[in-house]
Design a protein around this motif. Sequence first.
Motif, PDB file in Angstrom:
ATOM      1  N   UNK A  29       0.184  -1.579  -0.150  1.00 27.01           N
ATOM      2  CA  UNK A  29       0.590   0.220   0.359  1.00 27.01           C
ATOM      3  C   UNK A  29       0.816   0.786  -0.260  1.00 27.01           C
ATOM      4  N   UNK A  30       1.936   1.572   0.935  1.00 27.35           N
ATOM      5  CA  UNK A  30       2.575   2.506   0.853  1.00 27.35           C
ATOM      6  C   UNK A  30       3.200   2.960  -0.523  1.00 27.35           C
ATOM      7  N   UNK A  31       3.862   1.945  -1.234  1.00 23.68           N
ATOM      8  CA  UNK A  31       4.973   1.652  -2.500  1.00 23.68           C
ATOM      9  C   UNK A  31       3.674   2.230  -3.587  1.00 23.68           C
ATOM     10  N   UNK A  32       2.606   0.937  -3.437  1.00 18.73           N
ATOM     11  CA  UNK A  32       1.871   2.386  -4.468  1.00 18.73           C
ATOM     12  C   UNK A  32       0.856   3.432  -4.323  1.00 18.73           C
ATOM     13  N   UNK A  33       1.133   4.235  -3.430  1.00 21.45           N
ATOM     14  CA  UNK A  33       0.758   5.781  -2.722  1.00 21.45           C
ATOM     15  C   UNK A  33       2.242   6.194  -3.306  1.00 21.45           C
ATOM     16  N   UNK A  34       3.794   5.454  -3.163  1.00 21.21           N
ATOM     17  CA  UNK A  34       4.562   6.314  -3.548  1.00 21.21           C
ATOM     18  C   UNK A  34       4.990   6.658  -5.057  1.00 21.21           C
ATOM     19  N   UNK A  35       3.827   5.246  -5.515  1.00 22.38           N
ATOM     20  CA  UNK A  35       4.457   4.919  -6.941  1.00 22.38           C
ATOM     21  C   UNK A  35       3.710   6.502  -8.226  1.00 22.38           C
ATOM     22  N   UNK A  36       1.970   6.499  -7.730  1.00 16.41           N
ATOM     23  CA  UNK A  36       1.530   7.961  -7.693  1.00 16.41           C
ATOM     24  C   UNK A  36       2.682   9.082  -8.187  1.00 16.41           C
ATOM     25  N   UNK A  37       3.195   9.424  -6.604  1.00 17.04           N
ATOM     26  CA  UNK A  37       4.008  10.874  -6.517  1.00 17.04           C
ATOM     27  C   UNK A  37       5.062  10.828  -7.209  1.00 17.04           C
ATOM     28  N   UNK A  38       5.783   9.763  -7.837  1.00 17.76           N
ATOM     29  CA  UNK A  38       7.303   9.109  -8.516  1.00 17.76           C
ATOM     30  C   UNK A  38       7.557  10.504  -9.137  1.00 17.76           C
ATOM     31  N   UNK A  39       9.218  10.525  -9.604  1.00 16.05           N
ATOM     32  CA  UNK A  39       9.067  11.766 -10.868  1.00 16.05           C
ATOM     33  C   UNK A  39       9.157  11.228 -11.792  1.00 16.05           C
ATOM     34  N   UNK A  40      10.444   9.594 -11.934  1.00 15.16           N
ATOM     35  CA  UNK A  40      10.901   9.621 -13.042  1.00 15.16           C
ATOM     36  C   UNK A  40      10.505   8.192 -13.078  1.00 15.16           C
ATOM     37  N   UNK A  41      10.970   8.103 -14.388  1.00 12.57           N
ATOM     38  CA  UNK A  41      10.179   6.386 -15.032  1.00 12.57           C
ATOM     39  C   UNK A  41      11.370   5.353 -14.340  1.00 12.57           C
ATOM     40  N   UNK A  43      12.981   5.975 -11.197  1.00 16.47           N
ATOM     41  CA  UNK A  43      11.615   5.330  -9.526  1.00 16.47           C
ATOM     42  C   UNK A  43      10.505   4.538  -9.887  1.00 16.47           C
ATOM     43  N   UNK A  44       9.974   4.807 -10.679  1.00 15.70           N
ATOM     44  CA  UNK A  44       8.886   4.187 -10.969  1.00 15.70           C
ATOM     45  C   UNK A  44       8.509   2.304 -11.262  1.00 15.70           C
ATOM     46  N   UNK A  45       9.943   2.250 -12.311  1.00 17.67           N
ATOM     47  CA  UNK A  45      10.672   1.095 -12.272  1.00 17.67           C
ATOM     48  C   UNK A  45      10.633   0.099 -10.778  1.00 17.67           C
ATOM     49  N   UNK A  46      11.774   1.314 -10.144  1.00 19.56           N
ATOM     50  CA  UNK A  46      12.623   0.714  -9.289  1.00 19.56           C
ATOM     51  C   UNK A  46      11.506   0.002  -7.663  1.00 19.56           C
ATOM     52  N   UNK A  47      10.382   0.906  -7.550  1.00 20.16           N
ATOM     53  CA  UNK A  47       9.127   0.500  -7.086  1.00 20.16           C
ATOM     54  C   UNK A  47       8.263  -0.430  -7.635  1.00 20.16           C
ATOM     55  N   UNK A  48       8.115  -0.347  -8.193  1.00 20.90           N
ATOM     56  CA  UNK A  48       6.921  -1.442  -9.224  1.00 20.90           C
ATOM     57  C   UNK A  48       7.424  -2.734  -9.906  1.00 20.90           C
ATOM     58  N   UNK A  49       9.182  -3.290  -8.497  1.00 17.85           N
ATOM     59  CA  UNK A  49      10.109  -4.334  -9.390  1.00 17.85           C
ATOM     60  C   UNK A  49      10.028  -4.397  -7.362  1.00 17.85           C
ATOM     61  N   UNK A  50      10.178  -3.358  -6.378  1.00 22.37           N
ATOM     62  CA  UNK A  50      10.223  -4.122  -5.154  1.00 22.37           C
ATOM     63  C   UNK A  50       8.266  -4.643  -4.697  1.00 22.37           C
ATOM     64  N   UNK A  52       6.184  -5.657  -7.098  1.00 25.27           N
ATOM     65  CA  UNK A  52       6.215  -7.238  -7.701  1.00 25.27           C
ATOM     66  C   UNK A  52       6.897  -8.399  -6.552  1.00 25.27           C
ATOM     67  N   UNK A  53       7.878  -7.998  -5.893  1.00 21.97           N
ATOM     68  CA  UNK A  53       9.064  -8.948  -4.961  1.00 21.97           C
ATOM     69  C   UNK A  53       7.841  -9.137  -3.487  1.00 21.97           C
ATOM     70  N   UNK A  54       7.051  -8.049  -3.003  1.00 23.33           N
ATOM     71  CA  UNK A  54       6.445  -8.433  -1.995  1.00 23.33           C
ATOM     72  C   UNK A  54       5.186  -8.963  -2.515  1.00 23.33           C
ATOM     73  N   UNK A  55       4.356  -8.566  -3.885  1.00 23.18           N
ATOM     74  CA  UNK A  55       3.603  -9.418  -4.514  1.00 23.18           C
ATOM     75  C   UNK A  55       3.766 -11.762  -4.109  1.00 23.18           C
TER      76      UNK A  55
END
Length: 69
Positions: A29-41, A43-50, A52-55
């Motif tokens: 949930x926290x990472x999804x909130x941060x994802x919407x605020x990420x400024x660069x692709x 950062x977004x890719x890094x958060x998506x990777x995290x 996916x690992x948690x899922x």
Amino acid sequence: MVERFLPSNDPIKEDVLDWTVKRDAQDIKILLDWLSEARSFREKRAMIALIEGLVGELKMAVDELSKLQ
């Protein structure tokens, strides 16, 4: 959660898996909130990777919990 008549064969493992599910869900949930605020692709890719690992860990924990019941 469903209450059972018989306890789990491994209550410590069950507690750890329950904690893992709750914690991973919170972290996702926290990472999804941060994802919407990420400024660069990047950062977004890094958060998506995290995420996916948690899922993946979440799926494993749920699968293991289902084996205990």
